[in-house]
Each structure stands twice: as C-alpha cells, then as structure tokens.
Write an enzyme that holds these catalytic residues in place. Structure first.
Site, PDB file in Angstrom:
ATOM      1  N   PRO A 212     -10.173 -15.498  12.800  1.00  0.00           N
ATOM      2  CG  PRO A 212     -12.004 -16.381  13.222  1.00  0.00           C
ATOM      3  CD  PRO A 212     -11.275 -16.296  12.072  1.00  0.00           C
ATOM      4  CE1 TYR A 213      -3.198 -18.703  16.876  1.00  0.00           C
ATOM      5  CE2 TYR A 213      -2.553 -18.248  14.631  1.00  0.00           C
ATOM      6  CZ  TYR A 213      -2.188 -18.504  15.860  1.00  0.00           C
ATOM      7  OH  TYR A 213      -0.849 -18.923  16.538  1.00  0.00           O
ATOM      8  N   GLY A 214      -5.856 -14.964  14.124  1.00  0.00           N
ATOM      9  CA  GLY A 214      -4.947 -13.868  13.943  1.00  0.00           C
ATOM     10  C   GLY A 214      -5.728 -12.626  14.890  1.00  0.00           C
ATOM     11  CE  LYS A 217      -1.324 -16.637  19.767  1.00  0.00           C
ATOM     12  NZ  LYS A 217      -0.676 -16.942  20.763  1.00  0.00           N
TER      13      LYS A 217
END
Length: 407
Positions: A212-214, A217
């Site tokens: 989810p972080y990638g 972003k």
C-alpha cells in the site's frame, strides 16, 4: 465603554443621574481610547506577522519562499536546513504525528532572523487549514515530504496510507492551483517499482508496487502527472523516487528520531542503533531466504545529505510545463547482512542478531541506476561509504538517546 454599558443596564435613577453628570468627562475618555486603539492597530499592521503584511505573505525579488510539508520529520528537517543555509525562505507545515518539534526548534535557533523560517502546526488532510495556509502565505514552490512511510505498517493500515499520501497530495495540488503556486518537488519512492525483473532500476522501469505504501505513492504521482498536463496548469514538477535513506547532518545538528511505538516499522539503521544503545536486546533481520547472494534483502542506501542536495538541484532546475522524474540512489546495492556488519563497525558494538521470517510486502533486491539524475541535474551521490554515513548518524544518536526529547 464596557463600564458605561453596564451602568446603563441598571434601573437605578441615581446611577443614571451620576452618568449624566460625568458625561463630558467620559466622552473625552472615549475619544482618547479610540485614538489610542487606532494608533495601536496602525502599529500592529506595520509589524511582521500581522495579517497580510507578514514577510511570508508577500513575494520578494530575489527571495524564493518554499513550503516544506513534513518539515519536522527526518528528511524534511534536513531539507529545511539545507534550504535555509542556501538563503531560501522556509515555511514548515507539520502535524507532528511523525515529526519532531525538537528538530524545528534547532532550525529556529540556527536561523532566528525575521523572515527566514516559520512553523505552522496543521494537518494536510484538513482542506480548510490547507487553503488558509496558502491564502496567508506567498509560496514560490512546494517540497512535499509529509507522509507516513513504513512498508510494514502500510500492509496493516492501508486506508491510513491512501488517505495520508494520496488524498493529502490531492489537497495540496488543489491549493496550489487555487493560489497560483506552480512549482512542486515531490517526495516519492522506489517502492512504486515493486519488484522489477531487471536490475538496476531506471526511470523507465515499469511501476508495479506490491504494498500500500508504494501504491499510494504511485497514485499520488499519477495525479500530479495528470494535473501537470491539464490546460493552464503551467506546472514545474520534479518527482524524486528515492531509495533507502540513512545518515544525518554531518555537523550533528539534526538526526533521525522516530516515535518509540514505530520502532518495529522503522528503518534498519534506527533498529541497529537501538540495539547498540541497549534500547532493544538485538536486531531482528526479517528474511534470510531471498534469492540473493547471502539470502538477505539488497537495498540501495542513500545518505540524507545527498538526498537533500538532489532536492535543491531539482528545485533549481524545475521549469514551467516540464516534468522531471528521477531516481535518487547510489547505484550500488548492499545486503542487509552487509549493512549490519557496517553498523557494528560504526558503533563498535557486537550487535546480537535474530533472524526471522520475511516481512509482508518486502521485495528481494532493489537498487538504482542514477544515470539520468547524474546527467540532467548534475547530481552524484558523494556520501557513499556505508560505515562513514552510519558513523555520522551514530554520533548524533549517542548524544540524543531519547531523540529530541519532549515535543
């Protein structure tokens, strides 16, 4: 005026008679008070920081005013320091959920001159607050660092990451559009690439994020790119996808101080230092069965001083109606085991290692090809000695075992 009103509200005739007799004297007092109040307002309006007359609220020839979101955080504070050293005007906006007021205080002490630095406590997820900030300040550019940024945490709290990264970036862009701010330097990540089939990673490598972080972003990047292409946007955009950040200010003024409750998700350097300080019993290395030479993950470790240098060069090279996308890394991958060995040498502590299973959302090998940023921005990583970068950071950690202290 207040005492007169209070007297007039009372039904006693004697009090009314007393007021009438004093009327000429009171009128004089009222006139004097009005004159004094008018004079005070005039003086205040000439003072920095009052309403629209603050130096931060107007553009000045030869002065570039940069909004640094997340400027109280690890990378944002180092970027703010560099900008201030280079004579930029800086406004830091941070809600201190991950940042440290202690870092801001250091900057304020280093640059106390009026018109150099201001700090605004605000949440970028609050649209009214964001618009108020842009209305009250004359920004020339935005460096957008503010974000939750832990891969492991993102797999546990994905909605938080999409709100904090993607939604907040959208609000920043809307405010920039409404207030005519045309330059954006965006803090992105190599996590947008996921786990590419070929190394090293170039800017043309397909983006298939796996956590989810990638993903958050990448969504933010897509929004920025779409907006930059829209009619009348005239945006100057630089997107910097950086790799694993380490190190700290070489002069020992700033360092990395994550919240204690986030240590589990934090950078490996922080965990190494915690183990060396005895804060935790040892270092947990997650994953020893990756398809790498020693079975541990391979990463490209970029010193924070080099990273902020890339941001300043990007800001200086940003041009209207152009988008620059750059990887910010050394071009060399080091395994977790190599990193731990360097950390042991930097700290002088034989850190105990505990090997565990893989962390969800991680990938085996990631390192950059910095050719494009070398060529187009004339940027090359200078601090590439892993042990030396860790030694610099370790000196700050030893002097600040509790971080910046209480916010």
């Amino acid at each position: 005026m207040i005492p007169l009103n209070r007297r007039a509200s009372l039904p006693r005739a004697g009090m009314e008679y007393f007021d009438a007799r004093r009327k000429p004297h009171n009128v004089g007092k009222i006139i004097a008070a009005l004159v004094l109040t008018t004079l005070c307002i005039f003086v205040l309006k000439q003072s920095p920081g009052f309403g629209g007359n603050s130096v931060f609220s107007r553009h000045e020839p030869g002065v570039t005013h940069v909004l640094v979101t997340g400027g109280a955080g690890y990378i944002g504070s180092h970027a703010s320091l560099r900008l201030l050293k280079d004579n930029y005007r800086v406004t830091i906006v941070d809600n201190l959920s991950r940042g440290n007021m202690g870092a801001v205080k250091v900057l304020q002490e280093l640059f106390p001159q009026p018109g150099r630095l201001q700090f605004i406590f605000a949440d970028l997820g609050d649209q009214k607050s964001v618009n108020k900030i842009f209305s009250a300040n004359a920004f020339d550019a935005v460096m957008h660092f503010a974000a939750v940024a832990y891969v492991g945490e993102s797999t546990l709290e994905p909605l938080r990451y999409y709100h904090n990264i993607t939604s907040n970036t959208l609000l920043i862009l809307e405010a920039m559009a409404s207030h005519g701010v045309k330059t954006l330097i965006y803090s992105s990540t190599c996590a947008t690439y996921g786990e590419p089939e070929k190394m090293p990673i170039t800017e043309a490598t397909p983006q298939f994020p796996i956590n989810p972080y990638g993903k958050a972003k990448k969504m933010a990047e897509d929004i920025i790119l779409d907006f930059s292409k829209s009619k009348g946007a005239d945006m100057a955009v630089m997107i910097l996808r950086y790799f694993n950040v380490i190190g700290s200010d070489p002069e020992g003024r700033l360092g990395e101080a994550p919240r204690p409750e986030l240590r589990e998700h934090g950078r490996i350097s922080g965990a190494c230092f915690d183990a060396a300080l005895g804060v935790i019993p040892g270092l947990k290395v997650k994953g020893t069965d990756y398809p790498t030479a020693d079975g541990t993950c391979i990463r490209d470790y970029i010193d924070v001083t080099d990273l902020v240098d890339a941001h300043v060069k990007a800001l200086n090279k940003a041009e209207p109606r152009k988008v620059g996308i750059y990887n910010v890394g050394t071009g060399r991958g080091r395994s977790v085991n190599e990193f731990v060995d360097a950390c042991k040498k930097a700290t002088g502590v034989d850190i105990k290692i505990e090997y565990l299973s893989r962390r969800p959302g991680d990938y085996a090998e990631v390192y950059s090809d910095p050719t494009k940023i070398n060529k187009e921005l004339n940027w090359t990583a200078q601090y590439t000695d892993l042990k030396e970068s860790l030694s610099v950071a370790w000196r700050w950690q030893k002097l600040h075992p509790h971080g910046y202290g209480k916010n």
